[in-house]
Design an enzyme around this catalytic site. Structure first.
Site, PDB file in Angstrom:
ATOM      1  N   GLY A   1      52.329  38.492  39.677  1.00 21.05           N
ATOM      2  CA  GLY A   1      53.026  37.362  40.279  1.00 21.05           C
ATOM      3  C   GLY A   1      52.681  36.039  39.620  1.00 21.05           C
ATOM      4  O   GLY A   1      53.389  35.048  39.777  1.00 21.05           O
ATOM      5  N   ARG A   2      51.556  36.024  38.940  1.00 20.28           N
ATOM      6  CA  ARG A   2      51.188  34.787  38.234  1.00 20.28           C
ATOM      7  C   ARG A   2      50.444  35.108  36.950  1.00 20.28           C
ATOM      8  O   ARG A   2      49.680  34.290  36.435  1.00 20.28           O
ATOM      9  CB  ARG A   2      50.345  33.901  39.125  1.00 20.28           C
ATOM     10  CG  ARG A   2      49.135  34.587  39.714  1.00 20.28           C
ATOM     11  CD  ARG A   2      48.280  33.598  40.397  1.00 20.28           C
ATOM     12  NE  ARG A   2      47.241  34.272  41.159  1.00 20.28           N
ATOM     13  CZ  ARG A   2      46.292  33.632  41.787  1.00 20.28           C
ATOM     14  NH1 ARG A   2      46.241  32.321  41.726  1.00 20.28           N
ATOM     15  NH2 ARG A   2      45.381  34.280  42.460  1.00 20.28           N
TER      16      ARG A   2
ATOM     17  N   LYS B   1      46.718  33.718  33.220  1.00 21.54           N
ATOM     18  CA  LYS B   1      46.783  33.780  34.686  1.00 21.54           C
ATOM     19  C   LYS B   1      47.031  32.378  35.215  1.00 21.54           C
ATOM     20  O   LYS B   1      46.200  31.490  35.006  1.00 21.54           O
ATOM     21  CB  LYS B   1      45.470  34.342  35.239  1.00 21.54           C
ATOM     22  CG  LYS B   1      45.496  34.566  36.749  1.00 21.54           C
ATOM     23  CD  LYS B   1      44.271  35.346  37.189  1.00 21.54           C
ATOM     24  CE  LYS B   1      44.206  35.495  38.694  1.00 21.54           C
ATOM     25  NZ  LYS B   1      43.000  36.223  39.113  1.00 21.54           N
TER      26      LYS B   1
ATOM     27  N   ASP C   1      53.603  30.598  44.078  1.00 19.07           N
ATOM     28  CA  ASP C   1      54.061  29.597  43.119  1.00 19.07           C
ATOM     29  C   ASP C   1      53.729  29.967  41.671  1.00 19.07           C
ATOM     30  O   ASP C   1      54.030  29.209  40.751  1.00 19.07           O
ATOM     31  CB  ASP C   1      53.462  28.218  43.457  1.00 19.07           C
ATOM     32  CG  ASP C   1      51.942  28.253  43.503  1.00 19.07           C
ATOM     33  OD1 ASP C   1      51.346  29.284  43.108  1.00 19.07           O
ATOM     34  OD2 ASP C   1      51.332  27.252  43.936  1.00 19.07           O
TER      35      ASP C   1
ATOM     36  N   ARG D   1      42.792  35.734  29.797  1.00 16.84           N
ATOM     37  CA  ARG D   1      41.838  36.835  29.896  1.00 16.84           C
ATOM     38  C   ARG D   1      42.275  38.003  29.022  1.00 16.84           C
ATOM     39  O   ARG D   1      43.458  38.128  28.677  1.00 16.84           O
ATOM     40  CB  ARG D   1      41.613  37.229  31.353  1.00 16.84           C
ATOM     41  CG  ARG D   1      42.863  37.596  32.116  1.00 16.84           C
ATOM     42  CD  ARG D   1      42.536  37.869  33.590  1.00 16.84           C
ATOM     43  NE  ARG D   1      43.690  38.438  34.272  1.00 16.84           N
ATOM     44  CZ  ARG D   1      43.680  38.851  35.531  1.00 16.84           C
ATOM     45  NH1 ARG D   1      42.587  38.767  36.250  1.00 16.84           N
ATOM     46  NH2 ARG D   1      44.766  39.351  36.081  1.00 16.84           N
TER      47      ARG D   1
ATOM     48  N   ASP E   1      45.657  47.556  44.002  1.00 15.31           N
ATOM     49  CA  ASP E   1      46.276  46.795  42.912  1.00 15.31           C
ATOM     50  C   ASP E   1      45.227  45.978  42.141  1.00 15.31           C
ATOM     51  O   ASP E   1      45.555  45.373  41.122  1.00 15.31           O
ATOM     52  CB  ASP E   1      47.384  45.877  43.435  1.00 15.31           C
ATOM     53  CG  ASP E   1      46.918  44.968  44.557  1.00 15.31           C
ATOM     54  OD1 ASP E   1      46.484  45.493  45.587  1.00 15.31           O
ATOM     55  OD2 ASP E   1      46.965  43.745  44.385  1.00 15.31           O
TER      56      ASP E   1
ATOM     57  N   ASP F   1      40.305  41.086  38.494  1.00 18.57           N
ATOM     58  CA  ASP F   1      40.826  40.167  39.504  1.00 18.57           C
ATOM     59  C   ASP F   1      39.705  39.556  40.343  1.00 18.57           C
ATOM     60  O   ASP F   1      39.386  40.022  41.434  1.00 18.57           O
ATOM     61  CB  ASP F   1      41.867  40.848  40.402  1.00 18.57           C
ATOM     62  CG  ASP F   1      43.230  40.872  39.733  1.00 18.57           C
ATOM     63  OD1 ASP F   1      43.308  40.535  38.538  1.00 18.57           O
ATOM     64  OD2 ASP F   1      44.220  41.226  40.398  1.00 18.57           O
TER      65      ASP F   1
HETATM   66  P1  AMP Z   1      45.486  39.188  44.577  1.00 20.77           P
HETATM   67  O1  AMP Z   1      45.088  39.434  45.989  1.00 20.77           O
HETATM   68  O2  AMP Z   1      45.078  37.850  44.029  1.00 20.77           O
HETATM   69  O3  AMP Z   1      45.073  40.288  43.696  1.00 20.77           O
HETATM   70  O4  AMP Z   1      47.089  39.118  44.561  1.00 20.77           O
HETATM   71  C1  AMP Z   1      47.932  40.052  45.176  1.00 20.77           C
HETATM   72  C2  AMP Z   1      49.343  39.885  44.701  1.00 20.77           C
HETATM   73  O5  AMP Z   1      49.802  38.563  44.977  1.00 20.77           O
HETATM   74  C3  AMP Z   1      49.556  40.091  43.228  1.00 20.77           C
HETATM   75  O6  AMP Z   1      50.807  40.678  43.051  1.00 20.77           O
HETATM   76  C4  AMP Z   1      49.523  38.688  42.676  1.00 20.77           C
HETATM   77  O7  AMP Z   1      50.217  38.572  41.466  1.00 20.77           O
HETATM   78  C5  AMP Z   1      50.222  37.926  43.785  1.00 20.77           C
HETATM   79  N1  AMP Z   1      49.831  36.513  43.837  1.00 20.77           N
HETATM   80  C6  AMP Z   1      48.638  35.989  44.225  1.00 20.77           C
HETATM   81  N2  AMP Z   1      48.672  34.649  44.160  1.00 20.77           N
HETATM   82  C7  AMP Z   1      49.882  34.303  43.698  1.00 20.77           C
HETATM   83  C8  AMP Z   1      50.536  33.070  43.412  1.00 20.77           C
HETATM   84  N3  AMP Z   1      49.920  31.895  43.579  1.00 20.77           N
HETATM   85  N4  AMP Z   1      51.796  33.117  42.951  1.00 20.77           N
HETATM   86  C9  AMP Z   1      52.424  34.274  42.769  1.00 20.77           C
HETATM   87  N5  AMP Z   1      51.895  35.466  43.039  1.00 20.77           N
HETATM   88  C10 AMP Z   1      50.640  35.489  43.487  1.00 20.77           C
HETATM   89 MG    MG Z   2      45.245  41.091  42.119  1.00 18.18          MG
END
Ligand code: AMP
Ligand code: MG
Length: 491
Positions: free
Chosen positions: A100-101, A120, A132, A183, A259, A269
């Site tokens: 997502g980012r 990232k 976002d 990264r 994930d 992550d």
């Molecule tokens: P995480 O818990 O950080 O591993 O994120 C879980 C999911 O949310 C993943 O698909 C990330 O890419 C997405 N995600 C987290 N933060 C953001 C952000 N600010 N914008 C877009 N996607 C996000």
């Molecule tokens: Mg993640």
């Protein structure tokens, strides 16, 4: 604003980018361009990693690299992609997630083989959902520091090549500023990639993904009677080894969703992670984890649960339930063997394992937990126990219980060469770990534009087993306010 993608002539010393995930094809990713941040500036460049990757240091310091790694331009030859995956979050099927980012900007051929390079925080992708696509300075500094801290500790991890900042505003609980971490990893594939194609009924693509991973990362599995069961076993073993390392050093990941689990057994992550201050097996480092699913002591069990999800996802390929269960069984034995080895190493038991070692280790961990002794300081002081026992004893309130344990330890060590033992222990018990309050101090200064504390911290974390006498303040007890730091998933 999308990044400029005018095909520029690459500088002579620029890296030659290969298309990432090219062997897998477009079902696995979306081609996407980064969204520019304004007025990017350097915060950190990892010259040691650049060297390992065969990158030209001068190029890495160039304006072209700055703009490329901040997502303001597409580097010449780069074809950025965001990959699609799914996953279980906090034990619940979350469906499609994806980068997502994150954007994989390309793959580099290095002397160690192909390495993927990912930005990232470079903007929205088709998988951003409500997000976002950005990452704030605070969490990007934490990721940069911790990747390199883990590497310094010898624990498998994605690496951080550079960090760029920008005055662009990002809204979280308050308005913060944006940053991008670049990264690297041999692969950023996660358990969730397999779950995505399996749960979506795309078993042809699941097979393609598994074959790709086997061919590229687990070639020995090709010879096995059931290569996919062999893959599951190999991933189980690597994950077990990783978890043993985490538990031995006192690392809490904080968001062990499927994930966030690397198919290569890398720490991946960095979110609300924490290195333990006081040794507390029940410690929960993620402020959003109210149920304590990812508490420190639960991590090994959660990793196994995540492997069950991977096994489930691979069932259309493995086909035999017995073969899958047998593959997963490797986890427990590998974890216990690796953890015992790691803890024996921390105790300096440099000879062959003896039957009493397990009880010696278990009893010590119970005493440390009961007394909430500072994990890193205890183990580091223990390196000098034979010469200076008082600094260790004084960490305990119930001195007699510890003294009784220490007597058993002393008898166990009889006959071992104290100098050899000390040397070995100093390579296994770091003096420096990325404690939360140290990260917070570096972040606080960076927010004011002072990056010196960040670089000072980075220097000791890169070689955490060395004494660094001039930086001894970074090896001390945490201040009182450290226990009130709240780190959540907000990043
Ligand atoms: P995480 O818990 O950080 O591993 O994120 C879980 C999911 O949310 C993943 O698909 C990330 O890419 C997405 N995600 C987290 N933060 C953001 C952000 N600010 N914008 C877009 N996607 C996000
Ligand atoms: Mg993640």
């Amino acid at each position: 604003m999308t990044a400029t993608s005018t095909p520029l002539a690459p500088a002579a010393n620029a890296p030659a980018w290969q298309a990432p995930l090219a062997e897998l094809g477009p079902a696995f990713y979306s081609r996407i361009e980064p969204q520019a941040l304004k007025q990017p500036h350097w915060i950190a460049r990892n010259t040691a990693l650049a060297r390992e990757l065969g990158l030209d240091e001068q190029w890495l310091a160039s304006q072209e690299a700055l703009h490329g790694f901040a997502g303001c331009t597409v580097l010449p030859g780069s074809q950025p992609v965001a990959s699609v995956y799914s996953g279980h979050q906090f034990g619940v099927w979350a469906g499609q997630l994806g980068d997502g980012r994150a954007l994989i900007i390309g793959q580099l051929q290095t002397p160690q083989g192909p390495v993927e390079v990912q930005l990232k925080g470079a903007g929205r992708t088709p998988y951003s959902r409500m997000g976002d696509g950005r990452a704030v300075l605070r969490s990007s500094i934490r990721e940069y520091l911790c990747s390199e801290a883990m590497h310094g500790l010898g624990i498998a991890t994605t690496r951080a090549l550079c960090l760029t900042g920008s005055p662009s505003a990002v809204l979280r609980e308050e308005v913060e500023t944006a940053a991008v971490v670049t990264r690297t990893a041999e692969s950023f594939l996660r358990f969730g990639h397999f779950e995505h194609f399996s749960h979506g009924g795309r078993h042809d693509l699941l097979g393609q993904l598994a074959d790709h991973v086997i061919e590229r990362h687990y070639p020995d599995c090709q010879q096995a009677p059931n290569p996919y069961a062999a893959l599951l076993e190999a991933v189980s073993r690597r994950t077990a080894s990783l978890l043993a390392q985490w538990q031995a050093v006192g690392f809490c990941h904080g968001v062990m969703n499927t994930d966030n689990m690397s198919i290569l057994g890398l720490t991946l992550d960095y979110g609300p992670f924490q290195f333990l201050d006081a040794f507390d097996p029940d410690h929960i480092c993620n402020h959003s984890d109210s149920g304590g699913r990812y508490a420190f002591k639960r991590q090994p069990g959660v990793a196994h649960w995540n492997l069950l999800c991977l096994g489930q996802a691979l069932m259309p390929l493995i086909k035999s339930e017995d073969a899958a269960l047998q593959a997963l069984q490797a986890y427990k034995g590998q974890f216990e063997a690796d953890l015992t080895q790691a803890l024996r190493g921390k105790l300096g038991l440099i000879d062959a394992q003896r039957s009493e070692d397990l009880a010696l280790v278990d009893d010590l961990l119970q005493i440390l937990a009961r007394e909430r002794v500072d994990h890193t300081i205890f183990w580091r002081r223990l390196c000098d126990f034979a010469q200076h026992s008082e600094p260790v004893h004084e960490l305990f309130i119930d001195r007699s219980t510890f003294a009784a344990w220490a007597e058993r330890y002393g008898s166990r060590c009889a006959g071992l060469d104290p100098q050899l033992q000390r040397g070995a222990m100093r390579q296994r018990n770091p003096r420096y770990v990325l404690r939360n309050h140290l990260g917070e101090q570096a972040i606080g200064a960076a927010k004011q534009g002072d990056f010196a504390p960040l670089h000072q911290l980075l220097r000791v974390l890169e070689t955490p087993f060395e004494d660094h006498p001039q930086d001894a303040a970074l090896a001390g007890f945490p201040p009182h306010w450290a226990s009130s730091i709240e780190i959540s998933c907000s990043s």
